[in-house]
Design a protein around this motif. Structure first.
Motif, PDB file in Angstrom:
ATOM      1  N   LEU A 142       0.985  -1.189   0.062  1.00 18.56           N
ATOM      2  CA  LEU A 142       0.104  -0.122  -0.070  1.00 18.56           C
ATOM      3  C   LEU A 142       0.914   1.178   0.192  1.00 18.56           C
ATOM      4  CD1 LEU A 142      -2.941  -0.945   2.294  1.00 18.56           C
ATOM      5  CD2 LEU A 142      -2.863  -0.834   0.013  1.00 18.56           C
ATOM      6  N   LYS A 143       1.962   1.285   0.665  1.00 23.82           N
ATOM      7  CA  LYS A 143       2.936   2.612   0.815  1.00 23.82           C
ATOM      8  C   LYS A 143       3.543   2.584  -0.597  1.00 23.82           C
ATOM      9  CE  LYS A 143       6.378   4.719   3.229  1.00 23.82           C
ATOM     10  NZ  LYS A 143       7.089   5.332   1.921  1.00 23.82           N
ATOM     11  N   SER A 144       3.704   1.524  -1.155  1.00 26.98           N
ATOM     12  CA  SER A 144       4.355   1.774  -2.641  1.00 26.98           C
ATOM     13  C   SER A 144       3.466   2.215  -3.604  1.00 26.98           C
ATOM     14  CB  SER A 144       4.796   0.379  -3.176  1.00 26.98           C
ATOM     15  OG  SER A 144       6.002  -0.177  -2.176  1.00 26.98           O
ATOM     16  N   LEU A 145       2.231   1.804  -3.529  1.00 28.28           N
ATOM     17  CA  LEU A 145       1.028   2.289  -4.272  1.00 28.28           C
ATOM     18  C   LEU A 145       0.828   3.580  -4.098  1.00 28.28           C
ATOM     19  CD1 LEU A 145      -1.125  -1.093  -4.415  1.00 28.28           C
ATOM     20  CD2 LEU A 145       0.373   0.021  -6.408  1.00 28.28           C
ATOM     21  N   GLU A 146       0.520   3.983  -2.833  1.00 32.84           N
ATOM     22  CA  GLU A 146       0.337   5.321  -2.251  1.00 32.84           C
ATOM     23  C   GLU A 146       1.363   6.268  -2.789  1.00 32.84           C
ATOM     24  OE1 GLU A 146      -0.459   4.780   1.449  1.00 32.84           O
ATOM     25  OE2 GLU A 146      -2.694   3.883   1.360  1.00 32.84           O
ATOM     26  N   ASP A 147       2.579   6.162  -2.668  1.00 31.85           N
ATOM     27  CA  ASP A 147       3.819   7.010  -3.109  1.00 31.85           C
ATOM     28  C   ASP A 147       3.810   7.225  -4.454  1.00 31.85           C
ATOM     29  OD1 ASP A 147       4.369   7.021  -0.445  1.00 31.85           O
ATOM     30  OD2 ASP A 147       6.294   5.557  -0.453  1.00 31.85           O
ATOM     31  N   PRO A 154      13.016   9.421 -16.128  1.00 28.48           N
ATOM     32  CA  PRO A 154      12.511  10.581 -15.414  1.00 28.48           C
ATOM     33  C   PRO A 154      12.405  10.167 -13.949  1.00 28.48           C
ATOM     34  CG  PRO A 154      10.642   9.001 -16.568  1.00 28.48           C
ATOM     35  CD  PRO A 154      11.994   8.247 -16.995  1.00 28.48           C
ATOM     36  N   ASN A 155      12.546  11.253 -13.187  1.00 28.03           N
ATOM     37  CA  ASN A 155      12.567  11.115 -11.615  1.00 28.03           C
ATOM     38  C   ASN A 155      11.018  11.024 -11.578  1.00 28.03           C
ATOM     39  OD1 ASN A 155      15.352  10.975 -11.311  1.00 28.03           O
ATOM     40  ND2 ASN A 155      15.433  13.330 -11.571  1.00 28.03           N
ATOM     41  N   VAL A 156      10.441   9.871 -11.586  1.00 26.76           N
ATOM     42  CA  VAL A 156       8.966   9.797 -11.319  1.00 26.76           C
ATOM     43  C   VAL A 156       8.783   9.634  -9.773  1.00 26.76           C
ATOM     44  CG1 VAL A 156       6.966   8.422 -11.902  1.00 26.76           C
ATOM     45  CG2 VAL A 156       8.777   8.417 -13.792  1.00 26.76           C
ATOM     46  N   THR A 157       7.458  10.327  -9.625  1.00 27.11           N
ATOM     47  CA  THR A 157       7.144  10.111  -8.077  1.00 27.11           C
ATOM     48  C   THR A 157       6.798   8.560  -7.893  1.00 27.11           C
ATOM     49  OG1 THR A 157       6.313  12.257  -8.178  1.00 27.11           O
ATOM     50  CG2 THR A 157       5.390  10.771  -6.565  1.00 27.11           C
ATOM     51  N   GLY A 158       7.596   7.897  -6.996  1.00 33.14           N
ATOM     52  CA  GLY A 158       6.933   6.676  -6.726  1.00 33.14           C
ATOM     53  C   GLY A 158       8.402   5.679  -7.092  1.00 33.14           C
ATOM     54  N   ARG A 159       8.398   4.509  -6.252  1.00 39.57           N
ATOM     55  CA  ARG A 159       9.534   3.830  -6.572  1.00 39.57           C
ATOM     56  C   ARG A 159       9.224   2.479  -7.239  1.00 39.57           C
ATOM     57  NH1 ARG A 159      13.686   5.859  -3.030  1.00 39.57           N
ATOM     58  NH2 ARG A 159      13.035   7.852  -2.213  1.00 39.57           N
ATOM     59  N   ARG A 191      18.614  -0.134  -2.895  1.00 42.16           N
ATOM     60  CA  ARG A 191      18.827   0.275  -1.598  1.00 42.16           C
ATOM     61  C   ARG A 191      17.977   1.655  -1.355  1.00 42.16           C
ATOM     62  NH1 ARG A 191      24.039  -1.774  -2.520  1.00 42.16           N
ATOM     63  NH2 ARG A 191      24.750   0.086  -3.460  1.00 42.16           N
ATOM     64  N   ASN A 192      17.742   2.271  -2.437  1.00 37.18           N
ATOM     65  CA  ASN A 192      17.102   3.571  -2.137  1.00 37.18           C
ATOM     66  C   ASN A 192      15.492   3.410  -2.251  1.00 37.18           C
ATOM     67  OD1 ASN A 192      19.139   5.052  -2.239  1.00 37.18           O
ATOM     68  ND2 ASN A 192      19.564   5.338  -4.531  1.00 37.18           N
ATOM     69  N   GLY A 193      15.158   2.153  -2.282  1.00 38.38           N
ATOM     70  CA  GLY A 193      13.677   1.699  -2.082  1.00 38.38           C
ATOM     71  C   GLY A 193      12.874   1.370  -3.285  1.00 38.38           C
ATOM     72  N   CYS A 194      13.490   1.224  -4.319  1.00 40.36           N
ATOM     73  CA  CYS A 194      12.955   1.141  -5.543  1.00 40.36           C
ATOM     74  C   CYS A 194      12.582  -0.759  -5.548  1.00 40.36           C
ATOM     75  CB  CYS A 194      13.744   1.291  -6.724  1.00 40.36           C
ATOM     76  SG  CYS A 194      14.010   2.903  -7.061  1.00 40.36           S
ATOM     77  N   ILE A 195      11.374  -0.851  -6.255  1.00 36.65           N
ATOM     78  CA  ILE A 195      10.871  -2.380  -6.368  1.00 36.65           C
ATOM     79  C   ILE A 195      10.154  -2.559  -7.582  1.00 36.65           C
ATOM     80  CG2 ILE A 195       8.724  -1.620  -5.088  1.00 36.65           C
ATOM     81  CD1 ILE A 195       8.960  -4.608  -3.890  1.00 36.65           C
ATOM     82  N   ASP A 204       8.190  -8.027  -8.481  1.00 37.40           N
ATOM     83  CA  ASP A 204       8.426  -8.160  -6.916  1.00 37.40           C
ATOM     84  C   ASP A 204       7.183  -7.597  -6.122  1.00 37.40           C
ATOM     85  OD1 ASP A 204      10.924  -9.457  -7.301  1.00 37.40           O
ATOM     86  OD2 ASP A 204      12.171  -7.719  -6.813  1.00 37.40           O
ATOM     87  N   LEU A 205       6.584  -6.625  -6.451  1.00 36.93           N
ATOM     88  CA  LEU A 205       5.582  -6.007  -5.895  1.00 36.93           C
ATOM     89  C   LEU A 205       4.327  -7.082  -5.978  1.00 36.93           C
ATOM     90  CD1 LEU A 205       5.330  -3.576  -3.952  1.00 36.93           C
ATOM     91  CD2 LEU A 205       4.304  -2.137  -5.771  1.00 36.93           C
TER      92      LEU A 205
END
Length: 509
Positions: free
Chosen positions: A130-135, A178-183, A195-199, A203-204
């Motif tokens: 949910l955090k990944s989707l909301e971010d 692009p530096n897209v909002t979200g990981r 390490r910076n939180g990308c998934i 995997d998700l």
């Protein structure tokens, strides 16, 4: 109770599952196909238009409470009625199959996340999902399918088309991305990005399935009406559906997320016609077919769902449904023995089957239900006008059957064949008032084409169930099935070349 009152108080239901959702459970025929889908043994349901795919889909949706008791959450992936969610991507569709696969993954993942949120399922993996989707701004407070699809597609476009968003987003000078909002990313992230939180979206997806497994739940994402969603855009339809099946194969190992796809088999044939290697890996599928016994049971189920008919014949519904011989006998009580009398003429129910099937010799519930409703209307009118000649306690007379068929023929021709294959309409219209069986030479004259072009048109008409080739693969005559003859005022028999010449002369006059 008089026959006219029985008929007025009775209904055989609507032609489409979308129109009869409220009463569908009363007379739905619970076939082996239904059992396999309901038990979770099948993911892909193929069938001709009108074969009952949407009825199974509707029953799955209506059985949400029952399925919830088995810890299965049913999540629609397309609107069952009204404007399809996928209509919104028609003006600026994904540029290629790869982009479409990513869209399917992110869209279905968003639906799963929204469902997990709505049902209040919580654990560490749910929180990560949910955090990944909301971010990534993929979960909205005012959720709709169309909104979920748009948000997912906008996200995919930002990754797939950086040049299209350069004015809005900062582009990483090293990666070119692009530096897209979200990981959430669409490939395996580098060690540094991880390490910076990308998934990755894959995997998700696994995280979502594992989160559901830990909580004891499974999600079924059900998809129907895909032919409506991509109507009039054949190339878009092919790209979308090929991508859908690639998505299905990519994600089917996630045991707690199951995608259920309901698709017309002619569309599936189009997808695989030019080669689709992945097709051999699709195993959990069925192709809906209807035998005469199935259709008999369907008619009896719908007839006995009417209290007026049960009272008129003083019968017990469950007792009749418990024995196929009783069902066959009950048909003889309702219908006359034959529509057309003679030792070589079929019994009434077989007459109905042959008059409502296409050139592939398959009768679908939709046409049969439509015929029964037209038959009821015609019989009521005959009774109102004092023209009826009913025998004994039968509800229908032979004359009503022939009067009912033209309306069914017209709807099938105009609302199915012409609506879906408008490019074939000019060739079909040329056959009006001609003989039902046509030699190739005749068709060349009627269509003003050479032999090769005429053969190409004939092959397309065969494919859509309008023409049946006589005499096997080497035959040079084609016959129009009974279903389409009334709408075109076709005459029984075989044409010769002079018939076509006369038609051309008449048109020129």
């Amino acid at each position: 109770m008089k026959e006219i009152e029985v008929l007025r108080r009775s209904s055989f239901g609507q032609r489409t599952a979308e129109e009869e959702r409220a009463r569908l459970k009363q007379y739905f025929v619970e076939t082996e196909y239904w059992r396999q889908v309901f038990q979770g043994e099948i993911d892909i349901v193929y069938g001709p238009k009108g074969s009952g795919k949407s009825a199974i889909y509707s029953l799955i949706s209506q059985s949400k409470d029952e399925l919830f008791d088995r810890n299965i959450l049913v999540v629609p992936g397309e609107n069952p009625q009204g404007t399809p969610a996928f209509k919104g991507i028609g003006d600026d569709p994904p540029k290629n199959e790869h982009e479409f696969v990513n869209l399917w993954k992110l869209y279905i993942l968003t639906l799963c996340g929204q469902s997990i949120k709505d049902y209040g399922i919580t654990n560490k993996k749910c929180s990560l999902l949910l955090k990944s989707l909301e971010d990534a701004n993929l979960i909205s407070s005012n959720f709709t399918l169309a909104k979920a699809l748009k948000y997912a597609f906008d996200y995919v476009k930002r990754w797939a088309r950086p040049q299209a968003v350069e004015a809005e987003l900062e582009i990483d000078p090293i990666t070119g991305q692009p530096n897209v909002t979200g990981r959430i990313v669409f490939q395996e992230p580098s060690a540094q990005d991880a390490r910076n939180g990308c998934i990755s979206v894959d995997d998700l997806f696994r995280t979502a399935s594992e989160a559901l497994h830990e909580s004891g739940y499974t999600i079924w994402v059900v998809l129907d009406r895909l032919d409506v969603a991509f109507a009039d855009k054949p190339e878009l339809e092919m790209n979308a559906l090929r991508a859908l099946f690639k998505f299905y194969l990519d994600t089917k190992s996630n045991n707690n997320i199951s995608t259920k796809i309901f698709l017309r088999n002619d569309i599936w044939s189009s997808i695989t016609e030019e080669g689709f290697r992945e097709a051999s890996h699709i195993e959990r599928s069925i192709n809906i077919e209807w035998s005469n016994e199935d259709l008999t049971n369907l008619v009896i189920q719908r007839a006995l769902s009417n209290q007026a008919i049960c009272e008129y014949y003083n019968v017990d519904k469950e007792e009749i449904l418990g024995s196929f011989s009783s069902q066959e006998y009950f048909l003889t009580q309702i219908f006359p023995d034959q529509v057309e009398t003679g030792p070589n003429k079929p019994k009434t129910f077989q007459w109905m089957i042959t008059r409502t099937c296409d050139a592939a010799q398959s009768t679908m519930p939709r046409e049969l239900i439509h015929f029964l409703n037209e038959l009821k209307s015609v019989q009521i009118i005959r009774l109102e006008r004092g023209r009826a000649n009913l025998i004994g306690k039968k509800l229908f007379e032979s004359a009503a059957f022939k009067e009912a068929l033209p309306a069914v023929s017209k709807v099938r021709l105009e609302q199915t064949l012409y609506a879906e294959f408008p490019e074939l309409k000019p060739y079909i219209e040329k056959l009006k008032e001609q003989k039902a069986t046509q030699p190739l030479e005749n068709l060349e004259i009627l269509w003003d084409t050479d032999k090769d072009e005429a053969l190409e048109i004939v092959n397309r008409l065969e494919k859509v169930g309008f023409f049946e080739r006589m005499g096997g693969n080497k035959g040079t005559n084609w016959r129009v099935p009974f279903l389409y003859r009334p709408a075109l005022n076709l005459v029984q028999g075989s044409a010769d070349v002079s018939d076509a010449t006369k038609k051309i002369d008449t048109d020129e006059d």
